[in-house]
Design a protein around this motif. Structure first.
Motif, short mmCIF file in Angstrom:
data_model
loop_
_atom_site.label_atom_id
_atom_site.label_comp_id
_atom_site.label_asym_id
_atom_site.label_seq_id
_atom_site.Cartn_x
_atom_site.Cartn_y
_atom_site.Cartn_z
N GLU A 179 39.15 34.39 48.69
CA GLU A 179 39.64 35.25 47.56
C GLU A 179 39.39 36.54 48.08
O GLU A 179 39.82 37.53 47.75
N ASP A 180 37.73 36.63 48.71
CA ASP A 180 37.64 38.04 48.70
C ASP A 180 37.98 39.02 50.05
O ASP A 180 37.64 39.94 50.42
N THR A 213 43.18 38.87 41.37
CA THR A 213 43.52 37.93 42.16
C THR A 213 44.73 37.14 42.22
O THR A 213 45.47 36.62 42.95
N LYS A 250 35.23 34.40 45.21
CA LYS A 250 34.16 35.04 45.40
C LYS A 250 32.80 34.42 44.84
O LYS A 250 31.52 34.70 45.55
#
Lengths: 344, 344
Positions: free
Chosen positions: A257-258, A278, A326
């Motif tokens: 995700e990051d 996201t 995250k």
């Protein structure tokens, strides 16, 4: 616009003449252009790449907030994006439109000014097409044609285990742009005195209404002698496209995700709608960025390009398709891509 | 049909999978078919010929009297007819459709059964396309792709003075077929108990609903090492197409009424409508026969083919475009071709 010329006053051939009279062919491969039964193309030993898509008013676009010139531009862009997604160079387009008598000649000219602007920007020739009437609405069908050195095209089904998964540009902007314009349309329809403030969200609106195809990324591959192991363009959302590549290549994947590329303008706009950025990046469609996989050995080459993000890697099919958040949680990736037939 | 499956139950990808799962590519030139961003075609040194057309429900076809299977077949045929009209061989097609939720999966399967029948008959591969929803009606856009030896394509603009003007097959049948079906539709809508008698006019109805492209004529040219000086297919009517060839070649022409190929079935059907069969042959559209010009030196070769009629010759532009009637009167040829934008 003050003037209104009825399309019927020109007839079909008159309209085609009017719309195509100033075409100057830019590519040596365009042997015969508009004006015969068919166009003739010679790619001189290269392979020909062809893709075709339809855009239907009320389904794919809303003319209440889509300027016709932008619509013309976007119609070409989203089709040549498919050609780039094969690692090929677009050379020609064919444009069919069906229009109701609601549209004047001036409106069609606006649309074509966008078509020609895109053709010029991407160096493609309009070599044919058909104009006809429709009972309702505006229907557009574009066929894009391109060329690629024999065997150098890149499919969806050829990613390999341990490849890096990469995307170009930023994701999710077009989806937030759509939400914003739909909300402003609703407000306007309830009270026509309220002028929508479009300026503040110009980034996400621009992403939706005037996308660009990633010619620069394909040119970067060429210069770096890079060939992705698999590639497609993101029209239905990253999740949906990632699942296509994994399914067709017989692989799993891990996305971080990051690492998802998100523009600040998209992030702040998403928060205004109380939506997770996201989610927009994963499920929003119409970004027309490129999603591709790359052999680990080629990893160094792409660090040169700030517009390419490495978001994860491919894995064995048994491990499934996963996203690591995250907060270090792992979730399966599900297709939330856009479905033209889904009842809303 | 007793069963009805909603398209929405499959989704866009499910529908495409369902419709394309049994495709077996027939041509070596079809390198990548359905299922990627674009199709890849390799014509191995030949030139690529491309044409695209749109068919809109209520404008180009009426589903009250057009069986969906015939519509699918015809959608392919009329597009590959444009490829033959360039003296080329069709190799691939791409099909885009937009459909409203009025259509069930079974209806779309019917349509596709006609598409695949035409693909098989003409040896072409379906290599791509797009299915989407429409707000109203059924919209079809077909792109046909073919190949031709470099420089062997035949344009409209290259006829020469003194050439013989030729047509394949018989003319005017589709127009009378349309008149007949429109009349029967009107009668049926007024009194739904009256079953239309379609059997008696099966020739003209068949010409309209299930036309064939003249593959045999292009193959005959190949065998005879004949190359027409100009050619196009007759979709808008002989007069209209003849004027195209003359205008674009900078010529005039003389057509002899008594040489126009008219089938007995068309003639007797025309009389029932009190219409002059010559008018049908000149102005009726959708025959999809080939109109071509041939050097005088090649005249002997075509006498071998009973399906080719010599109907006149090209002349200097100053003499205009003329028809000489059976009564030896001379009239100018005017375009009465079909106009999609003309208000009726």
């Amino acid at each position: 616009m003050s003037d209104r010329t009825e399309i019927s006053s020109l007839g079909e051939f008159g309209l085609i003449d009017h719309l195509t009279k100033n075409i100057e062919l830019q590519n040596a491969s365009s042997v015969v252009g508009v004006g015969d039964d068919a166009a003739v193309i010679d790619h001189f030993g290269k392979q020909t790449v062809i893709s075709s898509d339809m855009l239907v008013e009320g389904v794919h676009f809303d003319l209440m907030y889509t300027p016709l010139k932008h619509l013309g531009y976007k119609s070409i862009v989203i089709n040549i994006s498919d050609i780039y997604a094969m690692n090929a160079i677009p050379t020609q387009v064919i444009l069919n439109i069906a229009i109701s008598n609601r549209f004047s000649l001036e409106a069609i000219d606006e649309f074509y000014s966008g078509v020609y602007a895109a053709c010029e920007h991407y160096g493609v020739d309009l070599v044919g097409g058909d104009t006809s009437s429709s009972q309702q609405g505006f229907i557009i069908s574009v066929t894009a044609i391109g060329e690629v050195a024999p065997g150098k095209f890149v499919k969806r089904s050829t990613a390999e285990k341990g490849d890096r998964i990469c995307v170009s540009g930023d994701l999710g902007g077009a989806y937030i742009g759509l939400l914003f314009l739909e909300r402003e349309k609703k407000i306007y329809l309830e009270n026509r005195k309220i002028e929508p403030d479009l300026e503040s969200e110009s980034y996400v609106i621009g992403t939706l209404l005037k996308p660009e195809a990633r010619k620069d990324i394909i040119e970067f591959f060429e210069v770096q002698t890079l060939v992705p192991t698999s590639m497609m363009d993101i029209s239905d959302g990253l999740s949906s496209e990632m699942l296509h590549i994994c399914k067709e290549s017989g692989l799993g994947c891990v996305i971080h995700e990051d690492k998802l590329p998100i523009a600040e303008e998209m992030r702040s706009a998403a928060y205004k709608f109380q939506i997770d950025p996201t989610d927009c990046a994963l499920s929003g469609g119409e970004d027309y960025e490129l999603l591709f996989s790359l052999s680990q050995n080629d990893y160094d080459k792409i660090t040169l390009n700030e517009d390419i993000s490495v978001i994860g890697y491919t894995s064995e099919i048994e491990t499934g398709t996963r996203i690591i958040t995250k907060g270090d949680s792992t979730y399966p990736i599900t297709a939330q891509g856009w479905n033209a037939f889904k009842k809303v």
